[in-house]
Design a protein around this motif. Structure first.
Motif, PDB file in Angstrom:
ATOM      1  N   ALA A 123     -24.717  37.912 -46.295  1.00  0.00           N
ATOM      2  CA  ALA A 123     -23.624  36.991 -46.498  1.00  0.00           C
ATOM      3  C   ALA A 123     -23.936  35.471 -47.058  1.00  0.00           C
ATOM      4  O   ALA A 123     -23.804  35.401 -48.641  1.00  0.00           O
ATOM      5  N   ASN A 124     -24.862  34.985 -46.573  1.00  0.00           N
ATOM      6  CA  ASN A 124     -24.757  33.183 -47.557  1.00  0.00           C
ATOM      7  C   ASN A 124     -26.231  33.791 -48.439  1.00  0.00           C
ATOM      8  O   ASN A 124     -25.887  32.839 -49.913  1.00  0.00           O
ATOM      9  N   ARG A 125     -26.607  34.166 -48.566  1.00  0.00           N
ATOM     10  CA  ARG A 125     -27.844  34.348 -49.563  1.00  0.00           C
ATOM     11  C   ARG A 125     -26.972  35.425 -50.922  1.00  0.00           C
ATOM     12  O   ARG A 125     -26.934  34.662 -52.180  1.00  0.00           O
ATOM     13  N   GLY A 136     -22.942  27.423 -43.457  1.00  0.00           N
ATOM     14  CA  GLY A 136     -23.547  27.927 -42.363  1.00  0.00           C
ATOM     15  C   GLY A 136     -22.730  26.757 -41.104  1.00  0.00           C
ATOM     16  O   GLY A 136     -23.857  25.342 -41.034  1.00  0.00           O
ATOM     17  N   PHE A 137     -22.567  27.444 -39.935  1.00  0.00           N
ATOM     18  CA  PHE A 137     -22.230  26.731 -38.894  1.00  0.00           C
ATOM     19  C   PHE A 137     -22.422  27.605 -37.604  1.00  0.00           C
ATOM     20  O   PHE A 137     -23.019  28.257 -36.891  1.00  0.00           O
ATOM     21  N   ASN A 138     -24.151  27.102 -37.227  1.00  0.00           N
ATOM     22  CA  ASN A 138     -25.551  26.890 -36.519  1.00  0.00           C
ATOM     23  C   ASN A 138     -25.069  26.761 -35.375  1.00  0.00           C
ATOM     24  O   ASN A 138     -24.360  25.613 -34.608  1.00  0.00           O
ATOM     25  N   THR A 146     -33.072  28.547 -35.804  1.00  0.00           N
ATOM     26  CA  THR A 146     -32.848  27.868 -37.294  1.00  0.00           C
ATOM     27  C   THR A 146     -31.461  28.322 -38.619  1.00  0.00           C
ATOM     28  O   THR A 146     -31.377  29.155 -38.720  1.00  0.00           O
ATOM     29  N   PRO A 147     -31.723  27.341 -39.149  1.00  0.00           N
ATOM     30  CA  PRO A 147     -30.501  27.602 -39.953  1.00  0.00           C
ATOM     31  C   PRO A 147     -31.117  28.081 -41.118  1.00  0.00           C
ATOM     32  O   PRO A 147     -32.663  28.500 -41.937  1.00  0.00           O
ATOM     33  N   ASN A 148     -30.424  29.758 -41.422  1.00  0.00           N
ATOM     34  CA  ASN A 148     -30.984  30.403 -42.869  1.00  0.00           C
ATOM     35  C   ASN A 148     -31.219  29.811 -44.221  1.00  0.00           C
ATOM     36  O   ASN A 148     -30.306  28.693 -44.606  1.00  0.00           O
TER      37      ASN A 148
END
Length: 262
Positions: A123-125, A136-138, A146-148
């Motif tokens: 979805a972020n992509r 991104g709420f990691n 780790t964050p994408n």
């Protein structure tokens, strides 16, 4: 007047300068990470993300949940979920107002995820490929997440407290779309469902992606049959089987769009 000589064996102030109590409170890690400061840390996790989101003009989000285990190169079913989440992120970002910077510098329906791999990455992509900001709420986990690489760097956050992460995911949400997932996805889904059922959150559309998957995993109607929820509670849930259908369902259910968009 005769001066009284100072004693030659007067101690220096090294012990005072190096005492933990002499450290500035804001720079004292031992103090800030102690049990008594848990409430302060909770506040800091709210304020840091809130400040960045306001700086970027993020007024509202479309939240996407789903398994971190979904892989683009995985089994055909997983590969389809990944590509549909990617398409959905792009569609929302192009049509929902995330790219729009109006006179008030306000962005709406910005894609927000848990920031990790799998459906979240997809979805972020899609949002990234549309040229829109994306959040991104990691969360810090024992097996470190780790964050994408597709989250906007300024909008890539890391939380210690699940509760504060959930609050940020919920508080600006105009809609929720949930791709197939496991325990973590269920936790996030039912958190929002509970807020809606109890009217602790404003009416927002909730769409479950891949109806066959969700109906094979959860028998929602059985909850009604056993008297655990009211029949009308089922109206909180909607289903979609591709990205365009998910977008259409959100719009039909009243997704708030910038003026002139549809």
């Amino acid at each position: 007047m005769t001066e009284v000589p100072l004693p030659t064996d007067a101690p220096d102030n090294h012990a005072q300068l190096t005492s933990p109590s002499y450290r500035l409170a804001a720079l004292d890690q031992d103090f800030l990470l102690g049990d008594s400061m848990r409430g302060v840390r909770f506040l800091l996790e709210f304020a840091k993300a809130d400040e960045a989101l306001r700086r970027w003009g993020v007024r509202s989000t479309v939240v996407v949940f789903g398994s971190a285990r979904i892989r683009q190169d995985g089994p055909p079913e997983q590969a389809r979920w990944y590509e549909e989440a990617r398409r959905f992120g792009r569609i929302v970002s192009e049509r929902g107002g995330a790219k729009l910077v109006n006179g008030d510098h306000v962005r709406d329906n910005v894609i927000a995820t848990g920031g990790g791999p799998g459906a979240m990455e997809a979805a972020n992509r899609g949002a990234y490929e549309a040229g829109a900001p994306t959040i991104g709420f990691n969360i810090t986990l024992p097996r470190e997440q780790t964050p994408n690489p597709y989250c906007t760097p300024d909008l890539t956050f890391r939380f210690h407290y699940f509760a504060m992460r959930k609050m940020h995911l919920a508080m600006r949400a105009n809609a929720l779309v949930v791709f197939p997932g496991g325990f973590g996805t269920f936790d996030e889904l039912f958190e929002i469902l509970t807020l809606r059922q109890t009217d602790k959150a404003p009416p927002i559309p909730i769409v479950l992606f891949d109806e066959a998957y969700w109906r094979s995993i959860i028998n929602f109607e059985a909850l009604v049959e056993h008297g655990m929820i009211a029949k009308e509670d089922l109206d909180l849930l909607h289903f979609a089987d591709d990205a365009e259908e998910a977008w259409a369902e959100l719009v039909k259910c009243g997704l708030k769009l910038p003026e002139g968009d549809a």
